[in-house]
Scaffold this motif. Sequence first.
Motif, PDB file in Angstrom:
ATOM      1  N   UNK A   1       0.828  -1.211   0.000  1.00  0.00           N
ATOM      2  CA  UNK A   1       0.000   0.000   0.000  1.00  0.00           C
ATOM      3  C   UNK A   1       0.865   1.266   0.000  1.00  0.00           C
ATOM      4  N   UNK A   2       0.640   2.119  -0.974  1.00  0.00           N
ATOM      5  CA  UNK A   2       1.361   3.390  -1.098  1.00  0.00           C
ATOM      6  C   UNK A   2       0.338   4.500  -1.309  1.00  0.00           C
ATOM      7  N   UNK A   3       0.758   5.723  -0.999  1.00  0.00           N
ATOM      8  CA  UNK A   3      -0.107   6.857  -1.316  1.00  0.00           C
ATOM      9  C   UNK A   3      -0.101   7.072  -2.826  1.00  0.00           C
ATOM     10  N   UNK A   4      -1.098   7.782  -3.330  1.00  0.00           N
ATOM     11  CA  UNK A   4      -1.210   7.941  -4.780  1.00  0.00           C
ATOM     12  C   UNK A   4      -0.025   8.709  -5.360  1.00  0.00           C
ATOM     13  N   UNK A   5       0.509   9.687  -4.626  1.00  0.00           N
ATOM     14  CA  UNK A   5       1.675  10.416  -5.139  1.00  0.00           C
ATOM     15  C   UNK A   5       2.902   9.509  -5.166  1.00  0.00           C
TER      16      UNK A   5
ATOM     17  N   UNK B   1       5.320   8.395  -8.476  1.00  0.00           N
ATOM     18  CA  UNK B   1       6.781   8.509  -8.474  1.00  0.00           C
ATOM     19  C   UNK B   1       7.453   7.163  -8.709  1.00  0.00           C
ATOM     20  N   UNK B   2       6.963   6.133  -8.055  1.00  0.00           N
ATOM     21  CA  UNK B   2       7.569   4.809  -8.212  1.00  0.00           C
ATOM     22  C   UNK B   2       7.428   4.325  -9.645  1.00  0.00           C
ATOM     23  N   UNK B   3       6.262   4.497 -10.237  1.00  0.00           N
ATOM     24  CA  UNK B   3       6.057   4.071 -11.628  1.00  0.00           C
ATOM     25  C   UNK B   3       6.943   4.878 -12.573  1.00  0.00           C
ATOM     26  N   UNK B   4       7.030   6.190 -12.355  1.00  0.00           N
ATOM     27  CA  UNK B   4       7.851   7.037 -13.231  1.00  0.00           C
ATOM     28  C   UNK B   4       9.325   6.647 -13.147  1.00  0.00           C
ATOM     29  N   UNK B   5       9.816   6.401 -11.948  1.00  0.00           N
ATOM     30  CA  UNK B   5      11.224   6.023 -11.796  1.00  0.00           C
ATOM     31  C   UNK B   5      11.462   4.630 -12.363  1.00  0.00           C
ATOM     32  N   UNK B   6      10.528   3.711 -12.181  1.00  0.00           N
ATOM     33  CA  UNK B   6      10.688   2.361 -12.727  1.00  0.00           C
ATOM     34  C   UNK B   6      10.705   2.386 -14.258  1.00  0.00           C
TER      35      UNK B   6
END
Length: 131
Positions: A30-34, A38-43
Amino acid sequence: MKRTSTWASRLTALSTTAIALLLLQRLTHPLTSSSVVLVVAIAVAGIGAAVKMTLHNCFESHLMVSLVAGATLVGTLLSVTLGLPGAERADLGPVHGALIALPVVALGLQNADARLQRRLRGERSRRTYAS
Protein backbone atom coordinates in the motif's frame (compact mmCIF):
# COMPACT_ATOMS: atom_id res chain seq x y z
CA MET A 1 28.05 10.09 -28.62
CA LYS A 2 28.03 6.30 -28.72
CA ARG A 3 30.82 4.58 -26.85
CA THR A 4 31.94 0.99 -26.91
CA SER A 5 30.07 -1.37 -24.64
CA THR A 6 32.09 -2.73 -21.71
CA TRP A 7 31.45 -5.29 -19.01
CA ALA A 8 30.80 -2.41 -16.61
CA SER A 9 28.16 -0.83 -18.86
CA ARG A 10 26.39 -4.18 -19.27
CA LEU A 11 26.39 -4.72 -15.49
CA THR A 12 25.14 -1.15 -15.01
CA ALA A 13 22.20 -1.91 -17.31
CA LEU A 14 21.53 -5.10 -15.37
CA SER A 15 21.60 -3.36 -11.98
CA THR A 16 19.32 -0.59 -13.29
CA THR A 17 16.86 -3.22 -14.51
CA ALA A 18 16.96 -4.83 -11.06
CA ILE A 19 16.21 -1.44 -9.48
CA ALA A 20 13.22 -0.96 -11.79
CA LEU A 21 11.88 -4.44 -11.07
CA LEU A 22 12.21 -3.94 -7.31
CA LEU A 23 10.40 -0.63 -7.60
CA LEU A 24 7.60 -2.33 -9.52
CA GLN A 25 7.47 -4.97 -6.78
CA ARG A 26 6.95 -2.14 -4.28
CA LEU A 27 3.63 -1.42 -6.01
CA THR A 28 2.21 -4.55 -4.37
CA HIS A 29 2.43 -2.75 -1.01
CA PRO A 30 0.00 0.00 0.00
CA LEU A 31 1.36 3.39 -1.10
CA THR A 32 -0.11 6.86 -1.32
CA SER A 33 -1.21 7.94 -4.78
CA SER A 34 1.67 10.42 -5.14
CA SER A 35 4.15 7.68 -4.19
CA VAL A 36 2.66 5.34 -6.78
CA VAL A 37 3.15 7.94 -9.51
CA LEU A 38 6.78 8.51 -8.47
CA VAL A 39 7.57 4.81 -8.21
CA VAL A 40 6.06 4.07 -11.63
CA ALA A 41 7.85 7.04 -13.23
CA ILE A 42 11.22 6.02 -11.80
CA ALA A 43 10.69 2.36 -12.73
CA VAL A 44 9.79 3.24 -16.33
CA ALA A 45 12.77 5.60 -16.54
CA GLY A 46 14.97 2.84 -15.14
CA ILE A 47 13.85 0.33 -17.76
CA GLY A 48 14.35 2.93 -20.50
CA ALA A 49 17.80 3.81 -19.18
CA ALA A 50 18.81 0.15 -19.03
CA VAL A 51 17.69 -0.44 -22.62
CA LYS A 52 19.47 2.72 -23.80
CA MET A 53 22.62 1.73 -21.89
CA THR A 54 22.58 -1.73 -23.46
CA LEU A 55 22.08 -0.41 -26.99
CA HIS A 56 24.18 2.76 -27.07
CA ASN A 57 26.16 3.30 -23.84
CA CYS A 58 26.02 7.06 -24.41
CA PHE A 59 25.99 10.16 -22.22
CA GLU A 60 22.20 10.23 -22.10
CA SER A 61 21.97 6.68 -20.82
CA HIS A 62 24.56 7.42 -18.13
CA LEU A 63 22.62 10.53 -17.13
CA MET A 64 19.35 8.59 -16.88
CA VAL A 65 20.98 5.81 -14.85
CA SER A 66 22.42 8.42 -12.48
CA LEU A 67 19.03 10.09 -12.07
CA VAL A 68 17.24 6.78 -11.48
CA ALA A 69 19.89 5.60 -9.01
CA GLY A 70 19.92 8.92 -7.18
CA ALA A 71 16.14 9.19 -6.94
CA THR A 72 15.85 5.59 -5.77
CA LEU A 73 18.60 5.98 -3.18
CA VAL A 74 17.25 9.24 -1.77
CA GLY A 75 13.65 8.01 -1.79
CA THR A 76 14.52 4.76 -0.06
CA LEU A 77 16.67 6.47 2.56
CA LEU A 78 13.87 8.95 3.26
CA SER A 79 11.34 6.13 3.45
CA VAL A 80 13.42 4.20 5.95
CA THR A 81 14.52 7.14 8.12
CA LEU A 82 11.70 9.72 8.10
CA GLY A 83 8.88 8.19 6.11
CA LEU A 84 7.53 9.40 2.80
CA PRO A 85 4.93 12.19 2.77
CA GLY A 86 1.59 10.82 3.90
CA ALA A 87 3.10 7.56 5.13
CA GLU A 88 4.83 6.30 8.22
CA ARG A 89 8.46 5.29 8.44
CA ALA A 90 9.11 1.92 6.77
CA ASP A 91 11.07 -0.87 8.39
CA LEU A 92 14.40 -1.75 6.83
CA GLY A 93 13.75 -5.05 5.07
CA PRO A 94 15.56 -6.98 2.35
CA VAL A 95 13.87 -5.01 -0.45
CA HIS A 96 14.84 -1.69 1.12
CA GLY A 97 18.37 -2.98 1.63
CA ALA A 98 18.56 -3.94 -2.03
CA LEU A 99 17.11 -0.55 -3.06
CA ILE A 100 19.92 1.10 -1.10
CA ALA A 101 22.71 -1.20 -2.35
CA LEU A 102 21.79 -1.42 -6.05
CA PRO A 103 21.97 2.33 -6.78
CA VAL A 104 25.39 2.48 -5.10
CA VAL A 105 26.50 -0.48 -7.25
CA ALA A 106 25.12 1.17 -10.42
CA LEU A 107 26.95 4.41 -9.71
CA GLY A 108 30.17 2.52 -8.97
CA LEU A 109 29.84 0.57 -12.20
CA GLN A 110 29.37 3.82 -14.11
CA ASN A 111 32.65 5.02 -12.64
CA ALA A 112 34.33 1.77 -13.71
CA ASP A 113 32.90 2.17 -17.22
CA ALA A 114 34.23 5.72 -17.45
CA ARG A 115 37.70 4.51 -16.47
CA LEU A 116 37.55 1.72 -19.05
CA GLN A 117 36.40 4.17 -21.73
CA ARG A 118 39.33 6.49 -20.96
CA ARG A 119 41.74 3.57 -21.15
CA LEU A 120 40.27 2.41 -24.49
CA ARG A 121 40.41 5.94 -25.87
CA GLY A 122 44.06 6.22 -24.82
CA GLU A 123 44.99 2.92 -26.46
CA ARG A 124 43.32 3.91 -29.73
CA SER A 125 45.04 7.27 -29.90
CA ARG A 126 48.48 5.94 -28.94
CA ARG A 127 50.86 5.95 -31.87
CA THR A 128 53.72 3.60 -32.43
CA TYR A 129 57.19 4.78 -33.24
CA ALA A 130 56.98 3.69 -36.87
CA SER A 131 53.75 5.53 -37.72
